[in-house]
Write a protein that holds these residues in place. Structure first.
Motif, mmCIF file in Angstrom:
data_model
loop_
_atom_site.group_PDB
_atom_site.id
_atom_site.type_symbol
_atom_site.label_atom_id
_atom_site.label_comp_id
_atom_site.label_asym_id
_atom_site.label_seq_id
_atom_site.Cartn_x
_atom_site.Cartn_y
_atom_site.Cartn_z
ATOM 1 N N LEU A 97 50.111 50.469 40.349
ATOM 2 C CA LEU A 97 48.908 51.035 39.737
ATOM 3 C C LEU A 97 48.342 52.179 40.583
ATOM 4 C CD1 LEU A 97 47.043 47.783 38.607
ATOM 5 C CD2 LEU A 97 48.252 49.433 37.153
ATOM 6 N N PRO A 98 48.108 53.330 39.971
ATOM 7 C CA PRO A 98 47.633 54.500 40.714
ATOM 8 C C PRO A 98 46.121 54.473 40.957
ATOM 9 C CG PRO A 98 47.987 55.106 38.428
ATOM 10 C CD PRO A 98 48.421 53.671 38.554
ATOM 11 N N VAL A 99 45.686 53.523 41.768
ATOM 12 C CA VAL A 99 44.266 53.416 42.100
ATOM 13 C C VAL A 99 43.976 54.301 43.303
ATOM 14 C CG1 VAL A 99 43.969 51.108 41.144
ATOM 15 C CG2 VAL A 99 44.721 51.359 43.499
ATOM 16 N N GLY A 100 42.823 54.981 43.273
ATOM 17 C CA GLY A 100 42.453 55.838 44.388
ATOM 18 C C GLY A 100 42.033 55.041 45.604
ATOM 19 N N ALA A 101 41.274 54.006 45.396
ATOM 20 C CA ALA A 101 40.827 53.098 46.454
ATOM 21 C C ALA A 101 40.870 51.691 45.888
ATOM 22 C CB ALA A 101 39.412 53.456 46.896
ATOM 23 N N ASP A 102 41.044 50.717 46.762
ATOM 24 C CA ASP A 102 41.122 49.347 46.282
ATOM 25 C C ASP A 102 39.834 48.959 45.556
ATOM 26 O OD1 ASP A 102 43.590 49.186 47.350
ATOM 27 O OD2 ASP A 102 43.126 47.637 48.824
ATOM 28 N N PRO A 103 39.955 48.476 44.321
ATOM 29 C CA PRO A 103 38.766 48.078 43.571
ATOM 30 C C PRO A 103 38.125 46.825 44.150
ATOM 31 C CG PRO A 103 40.749 47.448 42.384
ATOM 32 C CD PRO A 103 41.194 48.255 43.558
ATOM 33 N N ARG A 104 36.824 46.727 43.992
ATOM 34 C CA ARG A 104 36.105 45.521 44.401
ATOM 35 C C ARG A 104 35.788 44.629 43.206
ATOM 36 N NH1 ARG A 104 34.534 45.011 49.734
ATOM 37 N NH2 ARG A 104 35.692 46.541 50.962
ATOM 38 N N HIS A 105 35.707 45.224 42.013
ATOM 39 C CA HIS A 105 35.434 44.452 40.802
ATOM 40 C C HIS A 105 36.493 44.793 39.761
ATOM 41 C CE1 HIS A 105 32.663 43.502 37.130
ATOM 42 N NE2 HIS A 105 33.560 42.561 37.342
ATOM 43 N N ILE A 106 37.214 43.764 39.309
ATOM 44 C CA ILE A 106 38.275 43.917 38.320
ATOM 45 C C ILE A 106 37.945 43.040 37.120
ATOM 46 C CG2 ILE A 106 40.743 43.594 37.869
ATOM 47 C CD1 ILE A 106 41.181 43.805 40.910
ATOM 48 N N VAL A 107 38.245 43.530 35.928
ATOM 49 C CA VAL A 107 38.109 42.739 34.707
ATOM 50 C C VAL A 107 39.501 42.525 34.115
ATOM 51 C CG1 VAL A 107 37.296 42.741 32.318
ATOM 52 C CG2 VAL A 107 35.742 43.406 34.167
ATOM 53 N N ASP A 108 39.831 41.278 33.810
ATOM 54 C CA ASP A 108 41.089 40.916 33.161
ATOM 55 C C ASP A 108 40.774 40.516 31.727
ATOM 56 O OD1 ASP A 108 43.560 40.003 32.380
ATOM 57 O OD2 ASP A 108 43.734 38.445 33.918
ATOM 58 N N LEU A 109 41.093 41.405 30.786
ATOM 59 C CA LEU A 109 40.785 41.173 29.373
ATOM 60 C C LEU A 109 41.885 40.364 28.711
ATOM 61 C CD1 LEU A 109 39.519 44.690 28.189
ATOM 62 C CD2 LEU A 109 38.137 42.681 28.763
ATOM 63 N N GLY A 110 41.527 39.243 28.094
ATOM 64 C CA GLY A 110 42.527 38.376 27.485
ATOM 65 C C GLY A 110 43.377 37.743 28.560
ATOM 66 N N CYS A 111 42.724 37.091 29.506
ATOM 67 C CA CYS A 111 43.376 36.626 30.740
ATOM 68 C C CYS A 111 44.307 35.442 30.538
ATOM 69 C CB CYS A 111 42.317 36.269 31.777
ATOM 70 S SG CYS A 111 41.215 34.923 31.251
ATOM 71 N N GLY A 112 44.163 34.697 29.426
ATOM 72 C CA GLY A 112 44.962 33.494 29.263
ATOM 73 C C GLY A 112 44.673 32.511 30.378
ATOM 74 N N THR A 113 45.723 31.944 30.953
ATOM 75 C CA THR A 113 45.533 30.979 32.038
ATOM 76 C C THR A 113 45.609 31.628 33.414
ATOM 77 O OG1 THR A 113 47.879 30.395 31.953
ATOM 78 C CG2 THR A 113 46.361 29.039 30.671
ATOM 79 N N GLY A 114 45.654 32.969 33.450
ATOM 80 C CA GLY A 114 45.432 33.647 34.720
ATOM 81 C C GLY A 114 46.613 34.266 35.423
ATOM 82 N N THR A 115 47.730 34.472 34.740
ATOM 83 C CA THR A 115 48.881 35.083 35.410
ATOM 84 C C THR A 115 48.510 36.431 36.013
ATOM 85 O OG1 THR A 115 50.423 33.980 33.913
ATOM 86 C CG2 THR A 115 51.245 35.886 35.119
ATOM 87 N N GLY A 116 47.880 37.291 35.207
ATOM 88 C CA GLY A 116 47.460 38.596 35.711
ATOM 89 C C GLY A 116 46.331 38.484 36.716
ATOM 90 N N THR A 117 45.396 37.578 36.467
ATOM 91 C CA THR A 117 44.256 37.391 37.369
ATOM 92 C C THR A 117 44.721 37.128 38.787
ATOM 93 O OG1 THR A 117 42.830 36.554 35.598
ATOM 94 C CG2 THR A 117 42.236 35.974 37.859
ATOM 95 N N PHE A 118 45.669 36.196 38.949
ATOM 96 C CA PHE A 118 46.099 35.832 40.297
ATOM 97 C C PHE A 118 46.957 36.915 40.936
ATOM 98 C CE2 PHE A 118 45.000 31.736 38.379
ATOM 99 C CZ PHE A 118 44.074 31.310 39.316
ATOM 100 N N ALA A 119 47.715 37.648 40.124
ATOM 101 C CA ALA A 119 48.468 38.785 40.668
ATOM 102 C C ALA A 119 47.514 39.855 41.191
ATOM 103 C CB ALA A 119 49.387 39.364 39.594
#
Length: 256
Positions: free
Chosen positions: A13-35
């Motif tokens: 992911l081309p982020v400029g600086a590490d984010p402090r607040h992330i939103v996971d839309l349609g997270c399910g049981t959290g596969t993306g959340t934990f990654a």
């Protein structure tokens, strides 16, 4: 099953600086959340889903891994009233945008939610993964491809946004696509028991969407694969693979 590939996407992911607040839309049981929590160790994630049971399982896992203080859950129907999600620097939507009744509205909501310069990552699967060899099962070769074709017809009628050109949609709703990529997955054999369980779960879902369009012979063959107690169970096959693709778009609000 696909944790390594999800990790490769979060690392890209081309982020400029590490984010402090992330939103996971349609997270399910959290596969993306934990990654995301692993990739950005100083971030907190707001996990959003319509299912309370999914969110409950996600919180249980977060507690077990000592991450509960970094996870916040929001139960919401994103086709209805959009919840207050603050101003995240990163919004992640994996295999969720195509489920929206009005994805263009959802894209506008994300654009208005993102912090200035924030990044929106859209990850979409190229349909259900494939697992069986082309000549399987022996009594009905090509069964899986026929199931996928039937499901594609079902989705064309009921999930019309699957397979959409998300790059074009992002641009049309005021985003600038900074990068996009395709991640190809081709795992095994040999494989672990997890591949069999993943195949079983996916083929069950495939059956639920394709059953009405299958012939009686194909349905019988599919049910034999899904019979975990039978000799032809997919869990007993040693020739399974996991074949799929993920498409990823990373975008900022235009001017961001």
């Amino acid at each position: 099953m696909l944790a390594e590939h999800i990790a490769s996407i979060t690392a890209w992911l081309p982020v400029g600086a590490d984010p402090r607040h992330i939103v996971d839309l349609g997270c399910g049981t959290g596969t993306g959340t934990f990654a995301l929590l692993k990739r950005f160790p100083h971030a907190e994630v707001t996990a959003v889903d319509t299912s309370n049971s999914h969110l409950h399982r996600l919180l249980e896992k977060a507690t077990a891994e000592g991450l509960a203080d970094r996870v916040h859950t929001v139960q919401a129907d994103l086709d209805a009233t959009w919840p207050d999600l603050g101003t995240p620097e990163l919004v992640w939507a994996s295999a969720s945008m195509h489920h929206m009744a009005d994805p263009d509205r959802a894209l506008r909501q994300v654009r208005n939610t993102l912090a200035p310069g924030g990044l929106f990552a859209v990850v979409e699967l190229d349909g259900f993964p494939r697992f069986l060899p082309e000549d399987a099962p022996e009594e009905r070769p090509g069964l899986e491809e026929r199931c996928h074709a039937a499901l594609a017809r079902h989705h064309a009628e009921h999930v019309s946004h699957r397979g959409a050109d998300w790059g074009a949609k992002l641009t049309a709703t005021g985003f600038t696509v900074k990068a996009e990529r395709t991640v190809t997955v081709n795992l095994g054999p040999p494989h672990t028991d997890a591949v069999g369980r993943y195949a079983l779960s996916s083929l069950r879902r495939l059956r639920s969407g394709a059953a009405q369009a299958l012939t009686a012979e194909d349905l019988t063959a599919l049910d034999r694969l899904l019979d975990t107690e039978g000799p032809h169970s997919v869990l007993r096959r040693g020739d399974l693979t996991v074949r799929t693709e993920r498409m990823v778009w990373a975008a900022t609000a235009s001017g961001g």
